[in-house]
Design an enzyme around this catalytic site. Structure first.
Site, PDB file in Angstrom:
ATOM      1  N   LYS A  13      26.683  33.277  56.120  1.00 23.66           N
ATOM      2  CA  LYS A  13      27.722  34.270  56.437  1.00 23.66           C
ATOM      3  C   LYS A  13      27.223  35.699  56.244  1.00 23.66           C
ATOM      4  O   LYS A  13      27.428  36.544  57.097  1.00 23.66           O
ATOM      5  CB  LYS A  13      28.954  34.099  55.525  1.00 23.66           C
ATOM      6  CG  LYS A  13      29.750  32.848  55.721  1.00 23.66           C
ATOM      7  CD  LYS A  13      31.064  32.923  54.936  1.00 23.66           C
ATOM      8  CE  LYS A  13      30.909  33.101  53.435  1.00 23.66           C
ATOM      9  NZ  LYS A  13      30.317  31.927  52.759  1.00 23.66           N
ATOM     10  N   ARG A  88      39.540  33.492  50.987  1.00 25.36           N
ATOM     11  CA  ARG A  88      38.916  32.322  50.396  1.00 25.36           C
ATOM     12  C   ARG A  88      39.933  31.373  49.781  1.00 25.36           C
ATOM     13  O   ARG A  88      39.569  30.396  49.153  1.00 25.36           O
ATOM     14  CB  ARG A  88      37.969  32.795  49.311  1.00 25.36           C
ATOM     15  CG  ARG A  88      36.571  32.218  49.397  1.00 25.36           C
ATOM     16  CD  ARG A  88      35.751  32.976  48.380  1.00 25.36           C
ATOM     17  NE  ARG A  88      34.457  32.481  48.146  1.00 25.36           N
ATOM     18  CZ  ARG A  88      33.353  33.184  48.429  1.00 25.36           C
ATOM     19  NH1 ARG A  88      33.430  34.342  49.052  1.00 25.36           N
ATOM     20  NH2 ARG A  88      32.192  32.708  48.082  1.00 25.36           N
ATOM     21  N   ARG A 127      17.388  29.981  47.387  1.00 25.81           N
ATOM     22  CA  ARG A 127      17.660  31.371  47.761  1.00 25.81           C
ATOM     23  C   ARG A 127      17.233  32.336  46.656  1.00 25.81           C
ATOM     24  O   ARG A 127      17.428  32.069  45.477  1.00 25.81           O
ATOM     25  CB  ARG A 127      19.153  31.549  48.040  1.00 25.81           C
ATOM     26  CG  ARG A 127      19.515  32.987  48.438  1.00 25.81           C
ATOM     27  CD  ARG A 127      20.841  33.076  49.103  1.00 25.81           C
ATOM     28  NE  ARG A 127      21.942  33.021  48.156  1.00 25.81           N
ATOM     29  CZ  ARG A 127      23.223  33.175  48.505  1.00 25.81           C
ATOM     30  NH1 ARG A 127      23.544  33.360  49.780  1.00 25.81           N
ATOM     31  NH2 ARG A 127      24.159  33.101  47.595  1.00 25.81           N
ATOM     32  N   ARG A 160      20.036  34.439  42.017  1.00 26.50           N
ATOM     33  CA  ARG A 160      21.375  34.843  41.575  1.00 26.50           C
ATOM     34  C   ARG A 160      21.857  33.860  40.515  1.00 26.50           C
ATOM     35  O   ARG A 160      21.694  32.653  40.686  1.00 26.50           O
ATOM     36  CB  ARG A 160      22.334  34.791  42.775  1.00 26.50           C
ATOM     37  CG  ARG A 160      22.722  36.161  43.316  1.00 26.50           C
ATOM     38  CD  ARG A 160      23.431  36.054  44.642  1.00 26.50           C
ATOM     39  NE  ARG A 160      24.722  35.355  44.583  1.00 26.50           N
ATOM     40  CZ  ARG A 160      25.559  35.225  45.607  1.00 26.50           C
ATOM     41  NH1 ARG A 160      25.243  35.766  46.772  1.00 26.50           N
ATOM     42  NH2 ARG A 160      26.690  34.584  45.486  1.00 26.50           N
ATOM     43  N   ARG A 171      30.630  25.690  43.161  1.00 29.21           N
ATOM     44  CA  ARG A 171      31.052  26.539  44.290  1.00 29.21           C
ATOM     45  C   ARG A 171      31.417  25.679  45.496  1.00 29.21           C
ATOM     46  O   ARG A 171      32.382  25.973  46.217  1.00 29.21           O
ATOM     47  CB  ARG A 171      29.945  27.533  44.655  1.00 29.21           C
ATOM     48  CG  ARG A 171      29.823  28.666  43.637  1.00 29.21           C
ATOM     49  CD  ARG A 171      28.496  29.369  43.737  1.00 29.21           C
ATOM     50  NE  ARG A 171      28.392  30.225  44.916  1.00 29.21           N
ATOM     51  CZ  ARG A 171      27.228  30.666  45.391  1.00 29.21           C
ATOM     52  NH1 ARG A 171      26.094  30.317  44.825  1.00 29.21           N
ATOM     53  NH2 ARG A 171      27.213  31.444  46.453  1.00 29.21           N
TER      54      ARG A 171
HETATM   55  P1  AMP Z   1      29.798  35.199  47.670  1.00 31.82           P
HETATM   56  O1  AMP Z   1      28.779  36.265  47.527  1.00 31.82           O
HETATM   57  O2  AMP Z   1      30.669  35.378  48.852  1.00 31.82           O
HETATM   58  O3  AMP Z   1      29.203  33.813  47.577  1.00 31.82           O
HETATM   59  O4  AMP Z   1      30.768  35.355  46.399  1.00 31.82           O
HETATM   60  C1  AMP Z   1      30.278  35.216  45.075  1.00 31.82           C
HETATM   61  C2  AMP Z   1      31.422  34.957  44.116  1.00 31.82           C
HETATM   62  O5  AMP Z   1      32.327  36.071  44.116  1.00 31.82           O
HETATM   63  C3  AMP Z   1      32.298  33.762  44.449  1.00 31.82           C
HETATM   64  O6  AMP Z   1      31.740  32.535  43.991  1.00 31.82           O
HETATM   65  C4  AMP Z   1      33.588  34.122  43.724  1.00 31.82           C
HETATM   66  O7  AMP Z   1      33.474  33.929  42.330  1.00 31.82           O
HETATM   67  C5  AMP Z   1      33.671  35.618  43.976  1.00 31.82           C
HETATM   68  N1  AMP Z   1      34.396  35.905  45.246  1.00 31.82           N
HETATM   69  C6  AMP Z   1      33.869  36.423  46.390  1.00 31.82           C
HETATM   70  N2  AMP Z   1      34.811  36.538  47.338  1.00 31.82           N
HETATM   71  C7  AMP Z   1      35.974  36.067  46.785  1.00 31.82           C
HETATM   72  C8  AMP Z   1      37.297  35.919  47.255  1.00 31.82           C
HETATM   73  N3  AMP Z   1      37.648  36.238  48.516  1.00 31.82           N
HETATM   74  N4  AMP Z   1      38.217  35.413  46.400  1.00 31.82           N
HETATM   75  C9  AMP Z   1      37.894  35.088  45.144  1.00 31.82           C
HETATM   76  N5  AMP Z   1      36.663  35.171  44.638  1.00 31.82           N
HETATM   77  C10 AMP Z   1      35.692  35.682  45.453  1.00 31.82           C
END
Ligand code: AMP
Length: 214
Positions: A13, A88, A127, A160, A171
């Protein structure tokens, strides 16, 4: 343009959204990136988000929706945005859709990147992410520069904390339980194109360009 790039963690994404947003001329609104910035800057929001992120859980909806509302209030989002990693949860989607319509910019289109769980695990496990510019690498398929440096900006490239094996599985579980049902809500509001998310970055970008031409 108001669009959503949807998909499981590790579906590409972030990579695809950055390119697509540039092509569409709208900001790339990635809630995960915004949370990571707050984390790095040690703000109150960063403190709050940290425990959820490191556990592979969702930051509470109210906090996340407020963040998005404020991001959309910035001047560069006047003509819309491309959401990545948002909405999400069903609650976030049910907040977002009327919010967008209320701005006179309803959701126009969404892309659902389809990547099987076993690939998500290999992708995220390998990653590596730049601590400064966010560029991503993969230990096997696209390794970082010598000494784990970013070939784009020269900063240090790390795994990360939420790309550790145990968190990856959490996740994925969060994705299936809380995020996948969002698709049904989006499909009720706008065309949602399922796009195969496996293969090279360019191949996926081409598939996306077919469903969202410039
Ligand atoms: P990502 O970089 O999109 O994988 O997001 C990393 C982490 O940020 C996720 O595992 C959540 O803990 C938090 N996060 C990101 N976007 C959201 C969202 N829309 N709602 C809730 N938590 C989020």
């Amino acid at each position: 343009v108001v669009a959503v790039l949807f998909g499981p963690p590790g579906s590409g994404k972030g990579t695809q959204a950055a390119a697509l947003a540039a092509r569409l001329g709208v900001p790339h609104v990635a809630t995960g990136d915004i949370f990571r910035k707050h984390l790095a800057g040690n703000t109150d929001l960063g403190q709050l988000a940290k425990s959820y992120m490191s556990a592979g859980k969702l930051v509470p909806d109210e906090v996340t929706c407020k963040l998005v509302a404020s991001r959309l209030g910035e001047p560069d989002a006047a003509n819309g945005g491309l959401f990545d990693g948002f909405p999400r949860s069903v609650a976030q989607a049910e907040w977002l859709l009327p919010f967008l319509s209320g701005r006179g910019q309803p959701l126009e289109v969404a892309v659902n990147l389809v990547v099987p769980d076993d690939q998500v695990v290999t992708r995220l496990g390998g990653r590596r992410t730049c601590t400064s510019c966010g560029a991503t690498y993969h230990v096997a398929h696209a390794p970082p520069g010598p000494g784990d440096t970013c070939t784009r900006c020269g900063a240090t490239v790390i795994r990360r904390p939420d790309d550790e094996d145990a968190v990856i599985l959490q996740r994925l579980q969060t994705y299936h339980a809380e995020t996948a049902p969002v698709l049904g809500v989006l499909r009720g509001a706008a065309p949602v194109h399922d796009v195969v998310g496996t293969g090279t970055i360019d191949a996926v970008a081409e598939r996306i360009a077919r469903v969202i031409p410039a």
